[in-house]
Design a protein around this motif. Structure first.
Motif, short mmCIF file in Angstrom:
data_model
loop_
_atom_site.label_atom_id
_atom_site.label_comp_id
_atom_site.label_asym_id
_atom_site.label_seq_id
_atom_site.Cartn_x
_atom_site.Cartn_y
_atom_site.Cartn_z
N VAL A 31 -8.98 1.73 6.20
CA VAL A 31 -9.56 2.06 7.50
C VAL A 31 -8.64 1.51 8.58
N MET A 32 -8.21 2.39 9.47
CA MET A 32 -7.33 1.99 10.58
C MET A 32 -8.05 2.25 11.90
N ILE A 91 2.98 5.08 9.11
CA ILE A 91 3.36 4.90 10.52
C ILE A 91 2.13 4.50 11.33
N LEU A 92 1.00 5.17 11.10
CA LEU A 92 -0.23 4.83 11.81
C LEU A 92 -0.65 3.39 11.52
N SER A 93 -0.47 2.97 10.27
CA SER A 93 -0.90 1.61 9.91
C SER A 93 -0.09 0.56 10.67
N THR A 116 6.40 8.61 17.77
CA THR A 116 6.99 7.93 16.62
C THR A 116 7.12 8.88 15.44
N LEU A 117 6.10 9.70 15.22
CA LEU A 117 6.17 10.69 14.14
C LEU A 117 7.32 11.65 14.39
N LEU A 167 0.84 -1.19 0.00
CA LEU A 167 0.00 0.00 0.00
C LEU A 167 0.88 1.25 0.00
N PHE A 168 0.46 2.24 -0.77
CA PHE A 168 1.10 3.55 -0.76
C PHE A 168 0.06 4.54 -0.23
N TYR A 169 0.53 5.52 0.55
CA TYR A 169 -0.39 6.45 1.21
C TYR A 169 -0.17 7.87 0.71
#
Length: 297
Positions: A275-276, A238-240, A289-290, A229-231
């Protein structure tokens, strides 16, 4: 509202602009195609949403939901009405910070960051009911398996407060804005909770714009999709990785044309939505983390 209040988040952008001359031969005898590296310094600030931001916010919501049956006007007005939580991203104007006139109603909205309480607001907002129905429908019709069933249970639960995160911006706004935006929203939610408002969530749900590469057909005449997957928003990767549940589905059929600011090539990439879901206790870890990965303190 106190229109002079600002939440600052400054960053710089470096852009590579490819300049192609219409004439196949340039004046200096070159090939007519030259690459220019141009450095531009652009500053952004996070401001409280206000009425004049309605159309800008709605445009950003449209690029997320596309043709989904959701009252985006009501959702945009909701974001503005709960302006004590969240912000919009605008370009910093070179004016006196203390001036009441430094908010130009014509300023474009480059991004929006906020959260809507699905559990509470479904009682009085049609757009929230529609968001829940949209999520349930996608989980049921897109073969999302057990994770899809978990999402259905979470959005329909009455026993836990569920926050719907909205983190939308145009593509040319850099990732450096992400950590300050999430951190600012966190502070806003804490203030709201201290005032006995219902922003103490058990779960957060985020819908992310994502893409998968189309692979060559394997004899059945159809396109296969790659696994990676590309965002559109790089921080969503990072959230994923930190999310408890992650499911993806195609929205290729919902796209009439390329959304403004999108980078995908419809011939090689298929538009998706991911959807996360993550528990509230991971929110601070996401911020850290960010910051760590972006070299921010």
């Amino acid at each position: 509202m106190a229109s002079s209040k600002k939440k600052r988040a400054k960053t710089e952008i470096e852009e590579n602009n490819e300049m192609i001359d219409d004439d196949p031969v340039s004046d200096d005898g070159g090939s007519g195609e030259e690459l220019m590296d141009q450095e531009m310094e652009v500053e952004f600030e996070a401001r409280i949403p206000q009425d004049s931001d309605f159309h800008g916010i709605k445009t950003l919501l449209k690029q997320l939901f596309l043709k989904a049956n959701i009252n985006l006007s009501e959702l945009a007005n909701t974001i503005i009405s709960q302006n004590y939580v969240g912000n919009v991203i605008k370009q910093l104007n070179d004016v006196d910070d203390d001036s009441e006139d430094d908010f130009d109603d014509g300023d474009p909205v480059f991004g929006v960051m906020t959260v809507v309480n699905l559990t509470e607001r479904k009682k009085d907002l049609e757009c929230v009911k529609e968001i829940i129905s949209y999520l349930v429908d996608k989980c049921r019709t897109s073969n999302l398996g057990e994770d899809g069933n978990k999402i259905i249970d979470i959005v329909n639960s009455e026993n836990v407060q569920v926050g719907f995160l909205i983190s939308e911006r145009f593509l040319n706004i850099p990732i450096e804005i992400a950590a300050p935006s999430y951190e600012s929203l966190r502070k806003d939610m804490m203030k709201a909770v201290n005032k006995k408002m219902k922003y103490d969530f058990g779960y957060y749900i985020l819908i992310s714009k994502s893409y998968r590469a189309k692979m060559e057909a394997s004899g059945d005449g159809g396109n296969k999709l790659g696994n990676q997957l590309f965002y559109s928003n790089p921080e969503d990767e990072i959230l994923s990785e930190l999310s408890d549940i992650k499911v993806s589905y195609s929205v290729a059929a919902d796209r009439d044309d390329v959304v403004s600011g999108s980078w995908d090539d419809e011939d090689s990439m298929e538009a998706m939505r991911t959807v996360m879901v993550f528990t509230a206790d991971k929110y601070d870890s996401i911020i850290q983390t960010l910051k760590s990965q972006l070299g921010q303190t």
